[in-house]
Enzyme design. Structure first.
Site, PDB file in Angstrom:
ATOM      1  N   THR A  47       0.809  -1.219   0.000  1.00 37.55           N
ATOM      2  CA  THR A  47       0.000   0.000   0.000  1.00 37.55           C
ATOM      3  C   THR A  47       0.847   1.277   0.000  1.00 37.55           C
ATOM      4  O   THR A  47       0.318   2.370  -0.127  1.00 37.55           O
ATOM      5  CB  THR A  47      -0.964   0.013   1.208  1.00 37.55           C
ATOM      6  OG1 THR A  47      -0.216  -0.291   2.390  1.00 37.55           O
ATOM      7  CG2 THR A  47      -2.059  -1.030   1.046  1.00 37.55           C
ATOM      8  N   GLY A  48       2.155   1.137   0.147  1.00 35.46           N
ATOM      9  CA  GLY A  48       3.025   2.320   0.087  1.00 35.46           C
ATOM     10  C   GLY A  48       3.073   2.900  -1.318  1.00 35.46           C
ATOM     11  O   GLY A  48       2.759   2.214  -2.295  1.00 35.46           O
ATOM     12  N   LYS A  65      -3.772  -3.830   7.407  1.00 36.39           N
ATOM     13  CA  LYS A  65      -4.651  -3.480   6.291  1.00 36.39           C
ATOM     14  C   LYS A  65      -5.216  -4.707   5.576  1.00 36.39           C
ATOM     15  O   LYS A  65      -5.708  -4.617   4.449  1.00 36.39           O
ATOM     16  CB  LYS A  65      -3.910  -2.574   5.307  1.00 36.39           C
ATOM     17  CG  LYS A  65      -3.579  -1.212   5.914  1.00 36.39           C
ATOM     18  CD  LYS A  65      -3.061  -0.214   4.909  1.00 36.39           C
ATOM     19  CE  LYS A  65      -2.787   1.121   5.601  1.00 36.39           C
ATOM     20  NZ  LYS A  65      -2.062   2.064   4.744  1.00 36.39           N
ATOM     21  N   ILE A  77      14.159  -4.393  -1.699  1.00 36.51           N
ATOM     22  CA  ILE A  77      14.526  -3.144  -2.357  1.00 36.51           C
ATOM     23  C   ILE A  77      15.190  -2.153  -1.393  1.00 36.51           C
ATOM     24  O   ILE A  77      16.053  -1.377  -1.787  1.00 36.51           O
ATOM     25  CB  ILE A  77      13.272  -2.477  -2.980  1.00 36.51           C
ATOM     26  CG1 ILE A  77      12.537  -3.463  -3.901  1.00 36.51           C
ATOM     27  CG2 ILE A  77      13.633  -1.199  -3.721  1.00 36.51           C
ATOM     28  CD1 ILE A  77      13.358  -4.008  -5.040  1.00 36.51           C
ATOM     29  N   ASP A 116      17.103   0.388   0.773  1.00 32.12           N
ATOM     30  CA  ASP A 116      18.499   0.822   0.812  1.00 32.12           C
ATOM     31  C   ASP A 116      18.742   1.428   2.187  1.00 32.12           C
ATOM     32  O   ASP A 116      18.123   2.431   2.513  1.00 32.12           O
ATOM     33  CB  ASP A 116      18.731   1.856  -0.306  1.00 32.12           C
ATOM     34  CG  ASP A 116      20.115   2.485  -0.231  1.00 32.12           C
ATOM     35  OD1 ASP A 116      20.935   2.048   0.598  1.00 32.12           O
ATOM     36  OD2 ASP A 116      20.360   3.429  -1.003  1.00 32.12           O
ATOM     37  N   GLU A 147      32.175  -4.723  -7.886  1.00 33.57           N
ATOM     38  CA  GLU A 147      32.663  -3.441  -7.380  1.00 33.57           C
ATOM     39  C   GLU A 147      33.859  -3.696  -6.481  1.00 33.57           C
ATOM     40  O   GLU A 147      34.108  -4.838  -6.091  1.00 33.57           O
ATOM     41  CB  GLU A 147      31.574  -2.760  -6.526  1.00 33.57           C
ATOM     42  CG  GLU A 147      30.396  -2.262  -7.311  1.00 33.57           C
ATOM     43  CD  GLU A 147      29.308  -1.647  -6.433  1.00 33.57           C
ATOM     44  OE1 GLU A 147      29.482  -1.590  -5.206  1.00 33.57           O
ATOM     45  OE2 GLU A 147      28.289  -1.235  -6.995  1.00 33.57           O
ATOM     46  N   HIS A 198      27.768   2.956  -2.141  1.00 38.70           N
ATOM     47  CA  HIS A 198      27.309   1.694  -1.575  1.00 38.70           C
ATOM     48  C   HIS A 198      28.054   1.426  -0.277  1.00 38.70           C
ATOM     49  O   HIS A 198      29.268   1.603  -0.205  1.00 38.70           O
ATOM     50  CB  HIS A 198      27.570   0.540  -2.540  1.00 38.70           C
ATOM     51  CG  HIS A 198      26.606   0.501  -3.689  1.00 38.70           C
ATOM     52  ND1 HIS A 198      26.882  -0.171  -4.856  1.00 38.70           N
ATOM     53  CD2 HIS A 198      25.383   1.046  -3.854  1.00 38.70           C
ATOM     54  CE1 HIS A 198      25.856  -0.041  -5.681  1.00 38.70           C
ATOM     55  NE2 HIS A 198      24.939   0.701  -5.103  1.00 38.70           N
TER      56      HIS A 198
END
Lengths: 390, 289
Positions: B17-18, B43, B96, B98, B209, B247
């Site tokens: 719902t965000g 919810k 997701i 971060d 990286e 990062h």
């Protein structure tokens, strides 16, 4: 986030780690008063800056009279201490920690670190205290003891005994060392540390263990649950441009070159710097504008990059996923108009709403250099630099 | 074919719902992703984007048979949401957020021992099997079906590589980023294994990286186990030591962490290492039949 030695010691004390009696002072007069209050006949004065290597740089003084305390404090406070970690400009010393000097029998090393390979916290210990642990690891790797901790059960007594035995801290002080290690670990875990060092951990008067120096750094992502740690942040120890950038939601790191970089995403930002380097240029900075960059955020990025007077060209490289090229383009237009930018600006846009973004730039009538891709962008930025220097 | 997600994968979204979750769920559905449910504690019982919302992952799994979850909750709640998904038997968990505290991830990885879920992220752009299933925030329209498996730490560098591939007519079997944090939900090797087993994947692109040993370990694994060409790029040749390059995990803490050292070791292990990030696409073209 790093903190000062005196702050780390206060924190460790809360977790039962013994530290010398000490006071933090801002002036020589206060230093003398602090020494009298602490008592004893020998004191250590330690410059409080975040960089390591203070001892060899003259930032630590041992004296044996109140007069000398005052003189030493006067010498330290207000000077720029240059250590291998500060860079040539050094760091301004504003605070000095005054402590009673200790009668040291033996020095150990104790550290805790988030070990990314083990994906756990690892306790590191050594009988060779007072030296940099990296140096010990290089010269006598067998003297660096590592014990990895299972987060489900924490640091266990037997692990502490194992480590104590292996660094030769046996007999009477052994139980005290076990308690100390467990307190040290609890502090590390409860406060979300990334790295902590007690070096040296001293055996004092042959009987008592004491943390004579302490260094700690904390996980910035966990500060929301430790407001008391967040309060310890000393902004004066950080690069003012990096602090300002983070206030605008930008991740900026100053480097030494002359091509300013504005990029989205840390990986692409690094690759952009690498591409500039491959084309014979040098990046002036790392800058990640992150996701959802508004025109204002882009304009702020230009301002911060251009505060560095070394910057002779700018490469903006945006590959929009959750970003929008039209917003980025509006930010570029805003920046070039309002900030009277004199250096060449190379723009590479790709991804979401790229056509709209290119149109906004083309219709603005402003001066910029369009690039088709990463390689083209880096090549044109380095070329523009040579044009600017000619 | 593909790895981990395909057009039959039933996906639920935690924190649906965000605002961001709503937007990205809609985007994912546009390419055919079968999102079957949402979870937002408190919810449950509502409908959002035409999907049933549940209080808990357990309820959502029971009702819909979801086996993949996209977690869109804020970093502070991410660890709990991941463990809830593991507990409910979710097979692929995409995180997701971060900014998840590193010690939270440490506890998650401890909890994961002995269980079979694969965690992608945190701090990832997600995973996409082009034109079939997307769980993440990447721009789906740049990804095309094809023979290259793409795994990166960074999201935007994944897009960059894919655009270079597009220009040469090369598509992806599945593309994902494992995230830029020091402790990742899954490592490169887990993903390489999946690409090895996928018949559609003919070559693998690994974008690493500075910082950590994962890229080199992956190349060492590939030397003995990957029958397909491995092309690799390591970002951060120009990064100074001791500084975190955006990062949380991208930091040179020792000689082995540098991009140069990693590239040299990977090259020695048989990976086709690309030094110039602009030549990723061309290098892939060259290794494919």
């Amino acid at each position: 986030m790093n903190i000062h030695e005196y702050q780390a010691k206060a924190l460790l004390r809360q977790f039962g780690v013994p530290v010398p009696e000490g006071r933090v002072v801002h002036s020589d007069a206060h230093a003398a008063a602090a020494a009298e209050e602490i008592g004893g006949d020998r004191w250590v004065l330690k410059a409080q800056i975040h960089a390591g290597g203070r001892g060899k740089a003259g930032g630590v003084k041992v004296v044996d009279s109140i007069e000398q305390v005052q003189i030493a404090a006067d010498e330290l406070i207000g000077t720029h201490l240059v250590t291998p970690q500060t860079g040539p400009a050094g760091r301004l010393v504003q605070r000095v920690l005054v402590e009673q000097a200790q009668n040291i029998t033996q020095e150990y090393y104790l550290g805790l670190v988030v070990n990314r390979d083990a994906q756990r916290i690892t306790l590191i210990a050594s009988s060779e205290g007072g030296m940099e642990i990296e140096e010990v690891a290089r010269k006598t790797p067998q003297k660096v003891i590592r014990e990895t901790i299972d987060p489900a059960v924490g640091l266990l007594d037997f692990q502490c005994r194992k480590v104590a035995a292996r660094i030769g801290c046996v007999g009477k002080p052994m139980n005290a060392l076990v308690r100390l290690m467990k307190g040290f670990y609890r502090c590390f875990r409860d406060k979300d540390c990334l790295m902590a060092e007690i070096n040296p951990l001293a055996l004092v008067n042959g009987t008592e263990l004491m943390a004579l120096d302490a260094k700690m750094s904390f996980d910035g992502n966990a500060l929301y649950r430790h407001p008391e740690i967040a309060d310890l942040r000393d902004f004066e120890e950080e690069d003012p441009r990096e602090v300002e950038a983070s206030g605008h939601g930008l991740n900026y790191i100053a480097l030494s070159g002359n091509v300013g970089c504005i990029v989205n995403g840390a990986g692409l930002a690094m690759a952009t710097m690498d591409a500039i380097t491959l084309h014979g240029g040098q990046p002036a900075n790392f800058l990640d504008v992150g996701g959802g960059a508004s025109p204002e955020k882009i304009a702020n990025a230009f301002r911060i990059v251009l505060e560095d007077s070394q910057v002779k060209a700018i490469l903006l490289n945006i590959f929009a996923g959750i970003n929008r090229c039209d917003w980025v383009a509006e930010g570029i237009v805003q920046a070039i108009r309002d900030q009277h930018i004199q250096v060449p600006v190379v723009v590479r846009l790709a991804g979401t709403n790229v056509e709209a973004g290119r149109r906004i730039l083309a219709e603005s009538g402003l001066n910029y250099i369009e690039a088709q891709n990463l390689d083209d962008g880096a090549a044109k930025a380095v070329q523009a630099l040579q044009g600017a220097e000619a | 074919m593909s790895i981990l997600v395909n057009r039959d994968s039933k996906v639920l979204i935690q924190g649906i719902t965000g605002q961001h979750a709503t937007f990205h769920a809609q985007e994912a559905m546009k390419i055919g992703t079968q999102i079957v449910a949402g979870v937002t504690p408190g919810k449950g019982g509502r409908t959002h984007l035409g999907l049933p919302v549940f209080h808990t992952v357990e309820q959502a799994v029971e009702a819909t048979g979801a086996e993949v979850s996209g977690i869109f909750v804020p970093p502070a709640f991410a660890a709990d949401a991941i463990m809830e998904a593991i507990d409910a038997g979710i097979r692929v968990i995409v995180v997701i957020a971060d900014g998840v505290p590193v010690q939270d991830m440490m506890r998650v990885k401890r909890y994961l021992i002995g269980r079979d879920s694969i965690i992608i992220g945190p701090n990832t752009a997600g995973i996409i099997t082009p034109e079939a299933c997307k769980v993440g925030i990447m721009p789906a329209h740049i990804y095309r079906p094809g023979p290259v498996g793409v795994v990166s730490r960074s999201g935007t560098l994944n897009y960059e590589a894919v655009e270079q591939m597009n220009a040469l007519g090369l598509g992806q079997s599945t593309a994902l980023s494992i995230g830029g944090d020091p402790i990742n939900g899954c490592d490169f090797i887990t993903i390489l294994k999946a690409f090895e087993e996928d018949p559609q994947t003919e070559a693998v692109l690994l974008i690493g990286e500075i910082g950590g040993a994962q890229e080199v370990e992956a190349a060492a694994w590939a030397k003995d186990h990957l029958s397909k060409p491995l092309v690799a790029y390591i970002a951060g040749v120009s990064a100074p030591p001791g500084r975190r390059m955006g990062h949380a995990g991208a930091i040179v803490s020792g000689e082995a962490d540098t991009a140069k050292a990693k590239m040299a070791r990977m090259q020695a292990l048989g990976a086709q290492v690309v030094e110039n990030p602009a030549e990723i696409g061309a290098t892939l073209r060259a290794v494919l039949p």
